[in-house]
Design an enzyme around this catalytic site. Sequence first.
Site, PDB file in Angstrom:
ATOM      1  N   GLU A   1     -17.742 -23.903 -41.133  1.00  0.00           N
ATOM      2  CA  GLU A   1     -16.887 -23.611 -42.292  1.00  0.00           C
ATOM      3  C   GLU A   1     -17.635 -23.738 -43.622  1.00  0.00           C
ATOM      4  O   GLU A   1     -17.281 -24.554 -44.471  1.00  0.00           O
ATOM      5  CB  GLU A   1     -15.664 -24.525 -42.288  1.00  0.00           C
ATOM      6  CG  GLU A   1     -14.793 -24.279 -41.084  1.00  0.00           C
ATOM      7  CD  GLU A   1     -13.544 -25.141 -41.111  1.00  0.00           C
ATOM      8  OE1 GLU A   1     -12.899 -25.177 -42.168  1.00  0.00           O
ATOM      9  OE2 GLU A   1     -13.238 -25.770 -40.088  1.00  0.00           O
TER      10      GLU A   1
ATOM     11  N   THR B   1      -7.137 -26.371 -35.199  1.00  0.00           N
ATOM     12  CA  THR B   1      -7.878 -27.595 -35.482  1.00  0.00           C
ATOM     13  C   THR B   1      -7.860 -28.520 -34.267  1.00  0.00           C
ATOM     14  O   THR B   1      -6.880 -28.592 -33.547  1.00  0.00           O
ATOM     15  CB  THR B   1      -7.378 -28.343 -36.738  1.00  0.00           C
ATOM     16  OG1 THR B   1      -6.804 -29.544 -36.319  1.00  0.00           O
ATOM     17  CG2 THR B   1      -6.343 -27.613 -37.485  1.00  0.00           C
TER      18      THR B   1
HETATM   19  N1  LIG Z   1     -16.075 -39.071 -32.740  1.00  0.00           N
HETATM   20  C1  LIG Z   1     -15.013 -38.724 -32.007  1.00  0.00           C
HETATM   21  N2  LIG Z   1     -14.436 -39.622 -31.185  1.00  0.00           N
HETATM   22  C2  LIG Z   1     -13.376 -39.289 -30.423  1.00  0.00           C
HETATM   23  N3  LIG Z   1     -12.797 -38.083 -30.403  1.00  0.00           N
HETATM   24  C3  LIG Z   1     -13.310 -37.139 -31.205  1.00  0.00           C
HETATM   25  C4  LIG Z   1     -14.438 -37.404 -32.051  1.00  0.00           C
HETATM   26  N4  LIG Z   1     -14.719 -36.274 -32.747  1.00  0.00           N
HETATM   27  C5  LIG Z   1     -13.805 -35.358 -32.350  1.00  0.00           C
HETATM   28  N5  LIG Z   1     -12.971 -35.858 -31.426  1.00  0.00           N
HETATM   29  C6  LIG Z   1     -11.865 -35.151 -30.746  1.00  0.00           C
HETATM   30  O1  LIG Z   1     -12.383 -34.030 -30.076  1.00  0.00           O
HETATM   31  C7  LIG Z   1     -11.549 -32.898 -30.213  1.00  0.00           C
HETATM   32  C8  LIG Z   1     -12.303 -31.720 -30.781  1.00  0.00           C
HETATM   33  O2  LIG Z   1     -12.707 -32.014 -32.097  1.00  0.00           O
HETATM   34  P1  LIG Z   1     -13.559 -31.018 -32.996  1.00  0.00           P
HETATM   35  O3  LIG Z   1     -13.957 -31.766 -34.218  1.00  0.00           O
HETATM   36  O4  LIG Z   1     -14.632 -30.396 -32.188  1.00  0.00           O
HETATM   37  O5  LIG Z   1     -12.457 -29.908 -33.389  1.00  0.00           O
HETATM   38  P2  LIG Z   1     -12.589 -28.639 -34.339  1.00  0.00           P
HETATM   39  O6  LIG Z   1     -12.211 -27.461 -33.534  1.00  0.00           O
HETATM   40  O7  LIG Z   1     -13.917 -28.628 -35.011  1.00  0.00           O
HETATM   41  O8  LIG Z   1     -11.426 -28.916 -35.393  1.00  0.00           O
HETATM   42  P3  LIG Z   1     -11.337 -28.598 -36.987  1.00  0.00           P
HETATM   43  O9  LIG Z   1     -10.928 -27.178 -37.113  1.00  0.00           O
HETATM   44  O10 LIG Z   1     -10.240 -29.521 -37.440  1.00  0.00           O
HETATM   45  O11 LIG Z   1     -12.663 -28.903 -37.590  1.00  0.00           O
HETATM   46  C9  LIG Z   1     -10.378 -33.348 -31.100  1.00  0.00           C
HETATM   47  O12 LIG Z   1      -9.297 -33.616 -30.282  1.00  0.00           O
HETATM   48  C10 LIG Z   1     -10.896 -34.592 -31.767  1.00  0.00           C
HETATM   49  O13 LIG Z   1      -9.836 -35.496 -32.020  1.00  0.00           O
HETATM   50 MG   LIG Z   2     -14.539 -28.915 -37.095  1.00  0.00          MG
END
Ligand SMILES: Nc1ncnc2c1ncn2[C@@H]1O[C@H](COP(=O)(O)OP(=O)(O)OP(=O)(O)O)[C@@H](O)[C@H]1O
Ligand SMILES: [Mg+2]
Lengths: 279, 290, 267
Positions: free
Chosen positions: B171, B42
């Site tokens: 997902e 994540t």
């Molecule tokens: N709007 C936002 N503002 C600042 N940081 C963000 C924002 N959205 C996501 N991030 C950061 O960017 C990074 C990647 O996030 P992302 O949502 O792409 O992860 P993910 O792989 O989809 O995770 P998950 O499996 O939990 O959905 C994370 O560290 C998150 O905290």
């Molecule tokens: Mg995600």
Amino acid sequence: MAAMIEVKNLTYHYPEVAQPALDHISLTVEQGEWVAIVGHNGSGKSTLVRAIDGLVDFSEGEVTVAGIKLTPDSVWDVRKQIGMVFQNPDNQFVGATVADDVAFGLENAGIPRDKMIQKVDAALKQVDMAAFSDREPSRLSGGQKQRVALAGIIAMNPSIIVLDEATSMLDPHGRQTVMDVITKLRQSEKAPTIISITHDLDEAARAQRLIVVNDGQQLATGKPAEIFANEALLASSGLAQPFSTRLARSLAQQGSVHPDHYLSDTEMEDWLWQSHLTM
Amino acid sequence: MAITFDHVNFTYQPNSPFAATGLKDVNLTLPDGSFTAIIGHTGSGKSTLVQHLNGLLKPTSGQVQVDDFTLTSTTSNRHLKDLHQHVGMVFQFPENQLFDQTVVKDIAFGPLNFGFDENTAHDMAVQAAKTVGLPDNVLERSPFELSGGQMRRVAIAGVLASQPRVLVLDEPTAGLDPLGREHMMQMFEQLHEEQQLTVVLVTHQMDDVADYADQAVVMGHGEVLKAGAPQTIFNDPQWVYDQQLDFPTATKFAFQLQQKGFSFNQLPLTEQQLADQLADQLPAMDGKGR
Amino acid sequence: MLEQLTLGRYVPGQSILHRLDSRAKLLLSLYLIVIVFLTSNWLTYVFMFILVGGLIAMTGLKVGYFIRGIGPLIWLIVFTAVLQLLFTPGGHVYWHWGVLMLTSTGIATAVSVFLRFLLIITMATILTLTTAPLAIADGVEAMLKPLRIVHFPVAQTALMLSVALRFVPTLLDEATTIMNAQRARGVEFNNGGLIKRLRAIVPLLIPLFVGAISRADELATAMEARGYQGGDGRTKYRVLHWRSADTMAVISVLIINIVLVVFRHLN
Ligand SMILES: Nc1ncnc2c1ncn2[C@@H]1O[C@H](COP(=O)(O)OP(=O)(O)OP(=O)(O)O)[C@@H](O)[C@H]1O
Ligand SMILES: [Mg+2]
Ligand SMILES: Nc1ncnc2c1ncn2[C@@H]1O[C@H](COP(=O)(O)OP(=O)(O)OP(=O)(O)O)[C@@H](O)[C@H]1O
Ligand SMILES: [Mg+2]
């Protein structure tokens, strides 16, 4: 063993819904037992555990928890016996920081502050989140939030822990860390009774007993192996087949030897190895 | 035509104390008609990556090419509408985006926005409802009266209705029961096969990677750590473990069998592959060896 | 767009301002705001700007961040100032057309409205940037405490405030996700005339509302399951600590106050 939870003839209708969510369901959970409740979406699992915690007002039937009969007067005593973790990590995080959230239940119970601090620290250590006690929830992963939720419950030392799909919104690593906490709790001296609702058959297989719920009724109950062996039951309650059953079927299609009844994963491994040796 | 990422970087809220790296130097090719799984722990950047596919996010630097569309930091929002239609996007818990009075109106919302007239949009909606297996009698009901599984289908139909050529799924089966999951994945598989849709699936379910994907991309801290056939990804167990990833069920089972003494010349990922290789090491059904 | 706004945000940190007791910060902010409203001579404005500049420096955050953060609000301030400019009679009349006029009093009022707004918004931003939402809620609770005498539900109000503040980031995330989902279905939020824009809001507001209600419902269930009965009998985990730095802050403000009084007499 004494019965920890007794449900008799429980019936509940959501307002303005024709179909009852719980339909004269009866069941018993023993003290110290780990029971998994399985069933397809909408079968009534969440409603059942909410009714046991006095969170829905059922019209018919009887619930007894740790010898206390559930009534409007006793509901807060019943809730003291039960700790619940819900599915969505965000919607049960009340505190503004990790420590505040763990303390929430203790504050409600009127525990003096110096004792509260000890309990919060101890509970956070148990779920391996002590280093995060000042973090806000927006800076935690889902798995971490769920472990905080568990800490909030551990701090209250309830006799029953209910997990309503507590791992279903987590990634594999998050799931693992939450399940590790449960496993550790089970090994402790005063192991709580555990009821876990899950769609994950691997997770269900860890329980001592399964309860299959369908259309608000208990369709069957038994050891995981007994339930998994019953293919007709699995099909009629909309459950998936366990891996070893599917593997046996694929082997049969290959014209290879295969077990003719359900085996757990480890039994299956042994069986395959024994067959291999006869070649 | 294909989808390519060329040195793509992305920063959330640049020039503020909240600045966070979303993507770091991503280079990637997703061939036309491929089925790609995006995996990673994540916060690894999976959602950030796929939101670049239809221009919801624009690269801070670098370039994304989706078939005829080019996306850079300077691409104007006005030019994105065609891209939005070309690339359908199913978010996590998509039922949270439903809003209209009836199911069919909600599904027709996309086509209407993309400029189809009322009648055509309605037909497209009915068609999409059929694709996702919604019974006719729910079309005129309020989407908020349906069960969770049905609401999910309505939301997915709302994306399919605009007839995208690329389908991005973040997902899509989270929270569904195992049978519901399987039906939904088979539906995507069918769309992929019959209409040659390019499918991009973000998932934590390694069984889905093994069963459906022909390419897997592993993300970590905003970077592409590895990309290739699922077989090559899972072939390095220690590495997979270090990335906090899981293995497909059949693979985990195969590891146990290996410890017993079975040997596999290729790591099995699905129960079918496992059965194939096991059959050679087991007596035939009539009891005699082969 | 929403992301740029700094007012109401909190940036964790270790500066002197971060570590002050929230009660001290709330009290002092209120006090400074009152002073800004009472300000009437230029020397005092200059002094207040130097003070606010000093406070910004004490936060340890970049000045540019404050300036950009106030950006989205600047038009609101300018608009208010222009109204004052064009409608205030009095003093020397430079120009005059129908009800509109440009007078010496008008100019003075417009400038001071502009400066007051700027000062107040900057001070409020400094407060929220350096004070965790939880601490603000605690501070408000402490300040409301006297109201208990008239049976005002202080504890419940404070918990409500703290839960509400705690859900702001969650709801903002949710709004972003829904907006993205609807953009992917062809909605253009920043395009077209007023009617078109208003219509684009519906597919955002309804899901946001439905989502917030179901969240609130789940949260209420979770709180009830954890024994929350409202009312009294609750103990508190978090206590506020008044330290010497807080006393120092109050003393500094008193000194400032004396300076201001002196300025008044200079005029
Ligand atoms: N709007 C936002 N503002 C600042 N940081 C963000 C924002 N959205 C996501 N991030 C950061 O960017 C990074 C990647 O996030 P992302 O949502 O792409 O992860 P993910 O792989 O989809 O995770 P998950 O499996 O939990 O959905 C994370 O560290 C998150 O905290
Ligand atoms: Mg995600
Ligand atoms: N708040 C509600 N109002 C009306 N009906 C409800 C409500 N909550 C649940 N139901 C209905 O009651 C039935 C049982 O729901 P319940 O949530 O207990 O199922 P579940 O087994 O927990 O399902 P899942 O696996 O999806 O969590 C379903 O038919 C559901 O649609
Ligand atoms: Mg449920």
